[in-house]
Design a protein around this motif. Structure first.
Motif, PDB file in Angstrom:
ATOM      1  N   ARG A 154       9.730 -19.283  10.487  1.00 56.01           N
ATOM      2  CA  ARG A 154      10.514 -18.342  11.290  1.00 56.01           C
ATOM      3  C   ARG A 154      10.993 -17.215  10.390  1.00 56.01           C
ATOM      4  NH1 ARG A 154      16.126 -19.473  14.608  1.00 56.01           N
ATOM      5  NH2 ARG A 154      16.604 -17.272  15.015  1.00 56.01           N
ATOM      6  N   VAL A 155      10.731 -15.994  10.780  1.00 62.00           N
ATOM      7  CA  VAL A 155      11.136 -14.837   9.996  1.00 62.00           C
ATOM      8  C   VAL A 155      12.620 -14.561  10.233  1.00 62.00           C
ATOM      9  CG1 VAL A 155      10.798 -12.362   9.619  1.00 62.00           C
ATOM     10  CG2 VAL A 155       8.826 -13.847  10.037  1.00 62.00           C
ATOM     11  N   VAL A 156      13.371 -14.515   9.140  1.00 57.20           N
ATOM     12  CA  VAL A 156      14.790 -14.190   9.193  1.00 57.20           C
ATOM     13  C   VAL A 156      14.975 -12.693   8.944  1.00 57.20           C
ATOM     14  CG1 VAL A 156      17.028 -14.572   8.073  1.00 57.20           C
ATOM     15  CG2 VAL A 156      15.481 -16.504   8.472  1.00 57.20           C
ATOM     16  N   ALA A 157      14.224 -12.158   7.994  1.00 51.57           N
ATOM     17  CA  ALA A 157      14.319 -10.732   7.676  1.00 51.57           C
ATOM     18  C   ALA A 157      12.982 -10.267   7.105  1.00 51.57           C
ATOM     19  CB  ALA A 157      15.440 -10.472   6.676  1.00 51.57           C
ATOM     20  N   TYR A 158      12.668  -8.999   7.379  1.00 46.30           N
ATOM     21  CA  TYR A 158      11.411  -8.427   6.913  1.00 46.30           C
ATOM     22  C   TYR A 158      11.606  -6.933   6.723  1.00 46.30           C
ATOM     23  CZ  TYR A 158       6.589  -6.726   7.121  1.00 46.30           C
ATOM     24  OH  TYR A 158       5.399  -6.103   6.854  1.00 46.30           O
ATOM     25  N   GLU A 159      11.048  -6.414   5.651  1.00 49.11           N
ATOM     26  CA  GLU A 159      11.063  -4.971   5.395  1.00 49.11           C
ATOM     27  C   GLU A 159       9.697  -4.557   4.865  1.00 49.11           C
ATOM     28  OE1 GLU A 159      15.771  -4.379   4.199  1.00 49.11           O
ATOM     29  OE2 GLU A 159      14.261  -4.180   2.628  1.00 49.11           O
ATOM     30  N   ASP A 160       9.286  -3.377   5.245  1.00 50.18           N
ATOM     31  CA  ASP A 160       8.014  -2.824   4.781  1.00 50.18           C
ATOM     32  C   ASP A 160       8.184  -1.313   4.730  1.00 50.18           C
ATOM     33  OD1 ASP A 160       5.405  -2.093   4.249  1.00 50.18           O
ATOM     34  OD2 ASP A 160       4.543  -3.069   6.007  1.00 50.18           O
ATOM     35  N   GLY A 161       8.282  -0.782   3.517  1.00 47.98           N
ATOM     36  CA  GLY A 161       8.467   0.658   3.420  1.00 47.98           C
ATOM     37  C   GLY A 161       8.674   1.126   1.996  1.00 47.98           C
ATOM     38  N   PHE A 162       9.262   2.297   1.874  1.00 46.04           N
ATOM     39  CA  PHE A 162       9.499   2.908   0.578  1.00 46.04           C
ATOM     40  C   PHE A 162      10.955   2.737   0.197  1.00 46.04           C
ATOM     41  CE2 PHE A 162      10.676   6.545  -2.122  1.00 46.04           C
ATOM     42  CZ  PHE A 162       9.785   6.340  -3.167  1.00 46.04           C
ATOM     43  N   ASN A 197      -4.028  -0.944  -7.968  1.00 48.98           N
ATOM     44  CA  ASN A 197      -5.204  -1.620  -7.431  1.00 48.98           C
ATOM     45  C   ASN A 197      -4.863  -2.189  -6.049  1.00 48.98           C
ATOM     46  OD1 ASN A 197      -7.274  -3.424  -6.785  1.00 48.98           O
ATOM     47  ND2 ASN A 197      -7.532  -4.095  -8.906  1.00 48.98           N
ATOM     48  N   PRO A 198      -5.575  -1.792  -4.989  1.00 51.85           N
ATOM     49  CA  PRO A 198      -5.273  -2.282  -3.641  1.00 51.85           C
ATOM     50  C   PRO A 198      -5.326  -3.807  -3.526  1.00 51.85           C
ATOM     51  CG  PRO A 198      -6.977  -0.585  -3.556  1.00 51.85           C
ATOM     52  CD  PRO A 198      -6.683  -0.848  -5.000  1.00 51.85           C
ATOM     53  N   GLN A 199      -6.038  -4.444  -4.446  1.00 52.79           N
ATOM     54  CA  GLN A 199      -6.114  -5.911  -4.452  1.00 52.79           C
ATOM     55  C   GLN A 199      -4.725  -6.523  -4.654  1.00 52.79           C
ATOM     56  OE1 GLN A 199      -8.952  -7.301  -7.321  1.00 52.79           O
ATOM     57  NE2 GLN A 199      -8.474  -9.438  -6.971  1.00 52.79           N
ATOM     58  N   PHE A 200      -3.799  -5.788  -5.264  1.00 52.89           N
ATOM     59  CA  PHE A 200      -2.473  -6.300  -5.560  1.00 52.89           C
ATOM     60  C   PHE A 200      -1.380  -5.616  -4.732  1.00 52.89           C
ATOM     61  CE2 PHE A 200      -4.982  -6.639  -9.540  1.00 52.89           C
ATOM     62  CZ  PHE A 200      -5.207  -8.005  -9.455  1.00 52.89           C
ATOM     63  N   LEU A 201      -1.783  -4.969  -3.643  1.00 52.79           N
ATOM     64  CA  LEU A 201      -0.837  -4.264  -2.781  1.00 52.79           C
ATOM     65  C   LEU A 201      -0.974  -4.796  -1.357  1.00 52.79           C
ATOM     66  CD1 LEU A 201      -1.501  -0.638  -4.106  1.00 52.79           C
ATOM     67  CD2 LEU A 201       0.329  -2.223  -4.788  1.00 52.79           C
ATOM     68  N   LEU A 202       0.136  -5.200  -0.776  1.00 50.96           N
ATOM     69  CA  LEU A 202       0.124  -5.746   0.573  1.00 50.96           C
ATOM     70  C   LEU A 202      -0.223  -4.692   1.609  1.00 50.96           C
ATOM     71  CD1 LEU A 202       3.331  -7.903   0.281  1.00 50.96           C
ATOM     72  CD2 LEU A 202       1.034  -8.790   0.733  1.00 50.96           C
ATOM     73  N   ARG A 203      -1.014  -5.087   2.577  1.00 53.97           N
ATOM     74  CA  ARG A 203      -1.330  -4.225   3.711  1.00 53.97           C
ATOM     75  C   ARG A 203      -0.177  -4.286   4.721  1.00 53.97           C
ATOM     76  NH1 ARG A 203      -6.135  -7.063   2.453  1.00 53.97           N
ATOM     77  NH2 ARG A 203      -5.624  -8.621   4.009  1.00 53.97           N
ATOM     78  N   PRO A 204      -0.040  -3.295   5.587  1.00 57.46           N
ATOM     79  CA  PRO A 204       1.050  -3.315   6.570  1.00 57.46           C
ATOM     80  C   PRO A 204       1.074  -4.629   7.362  1.00 57.46           C
ATOM     81  CG  PRO A 204      -0.019  -1.180   6.610  1.00 57.46           C
ATOM     82  CD  PRO A 204      -0.853  -2.068   5.704  1.00 57.46           C
ATOM     83  N   LEU A 213       0.843  -1.200   0.000  1.00 63.42           N
ATOM     84  CA  LEU A 213       0.000   0.000   0.000  1.00 63.42           C
ATOM     85  C   LEU A 213       0.873   1.242   0.000  1.00 63.42           C
ATOM     86  CD1 LEU A 213      -2.907  -0.844   2.470  1.00 63.42           C
ATOM     87  CD2 LEU A 213      -3.025  -0.584  -0.010  1.00 63.42           C
ATOM     88  N   GLY A 214       0.444   2.228  -0.730  1.00 67.06           N
ATOM     89  CA  GLY A 214       1.226   3.441  -0.946  1.00 67.06           C
ATOM     90  C   GLY A 214       1.705   3.512  -2.385  1.00 67.06           C
ATOM     91  N   GLN A 215       1.859   2.353  -3.019  1.00 68.93           N
ATOM     92  CA  GLN A 215       2.354   2.300  -4.392  1.00 68.93           C
ATOM     93  C   GLN A 215       1.457   3.086  -5.347  1.00 68.93           C
ATOM     94  OE1 GLN A 215       5.213   1.189  -5.437  1.00 68.93           O
ATOM     95  NE2 GLN A 215       4.846   1.503  -7.611  1.00 68.93           N
ATOM     96  N   ALA A 216       0.166   3.081  -5.101  1.00 69.12           N
ATOM     97  CA  ALA A 216      -0.770   3.789  -5.981  1.00 69.12           C
ATOM     98  C   ALA A 216      -0.476   5.282  -6.042  1.00 69.12           C
ATOM     99  CB  ALA A 216      -2.202   3.561  -5.523  1.00 69.12           C
TER     100      ALA A 216
END
Length: 193
Positions: A153-161, A134-141, A124-127
């Motif tokens: 098990r999560v090794v690494a994760y990023e969410d941003g610009f 289309n929000p249908q193709f954009l991950l929510r936070p 989300l934000g890409q639009a």
């Protein structure tokens, strides 16, 4: 050739830096599923590293160029309008620039014990800056975190610009399927960051 909306100076055929960063977690010579593989930028890199790769996409033309590569199998499948075409689990599952929410549990389940999921797509934000919009193709936070939480098990994760090489709102995860829940090996695994 660049993807629509990609600046000319960006090589859209180059593997994702996120995939490159975590490809070393894939067991040597282990089978990889490249889901919604497109032109196969990751399949080519992984096959060259000695991994057998199953490329799945609905685009027959994109798959045609991959079928002749050593170590690469192709499967044309409509992942969104047909039953899940796979029965096996894989040592690694790679997904980039693709989201179909009903498949998230299947994708996670396709990671074998000791295997790794490397997933990266738009958020989300890409639009506000371009396609996809289309929000249908954009991950929510936190959506990728939620998708793997009970199994991997999560090794690494990023969410941003990400400003470079082309501006994009992205979400990325690298997660592994460890042994039985609650079990701890004598030597804990080391996931190099």
């Amino acid at each position: 050739m660049n993807l629509p909306g990609t600046p000319a100076h960006v090589d859209a055929s180059a593997p994702s830096p996120w995939v490159l960063r975590f490809a070393s977690l894939i067991r040597p010579h282990a089978e990889v599923l490249d889901l919604a593989c497109g032109s196969g930028r990751h399949a080519r890199m992984l096959a060259a590293a000695g991994h057998p790769v199953l490329c799945v996409d609905r685009d027959a033309a994109a798959l045609q160029s991959l079928g002749a590569l050593p170590g690469v199998r192709v499967l044309q499948a409509d992942l969104e309008n047909a039953p899940w075409p796979l029965r096996d689990r894989f040592a690694a599952v790679v997904v980039t620039n693709y989201l179909w929410r009903p498949l998230l549990p299947r994708i996670v389940h396709s990671v074998d014990e000791g295997g790794v999921l490397i997933y990266e797509t738009f958020a989300l934000g890409q639009a506000s800056i371009g396609r996809p919009s289309n929000p249908q193709f954009l991950l929510r936070p936190g959506e990728l975190l939620d998708a793997v939480r009970s199994e991997l098990r999560v090794v690494a994760y990023e969410d941003g610009f990400e400003a470079s090489p082309r501006g994009a709102f992205v979400q990325r995860i690298c997660a592994v399927r460890e042994g039985a829940p609650g079990s701890m090996p004598e030597q804990p695994p080391k996931y190099n960051l």
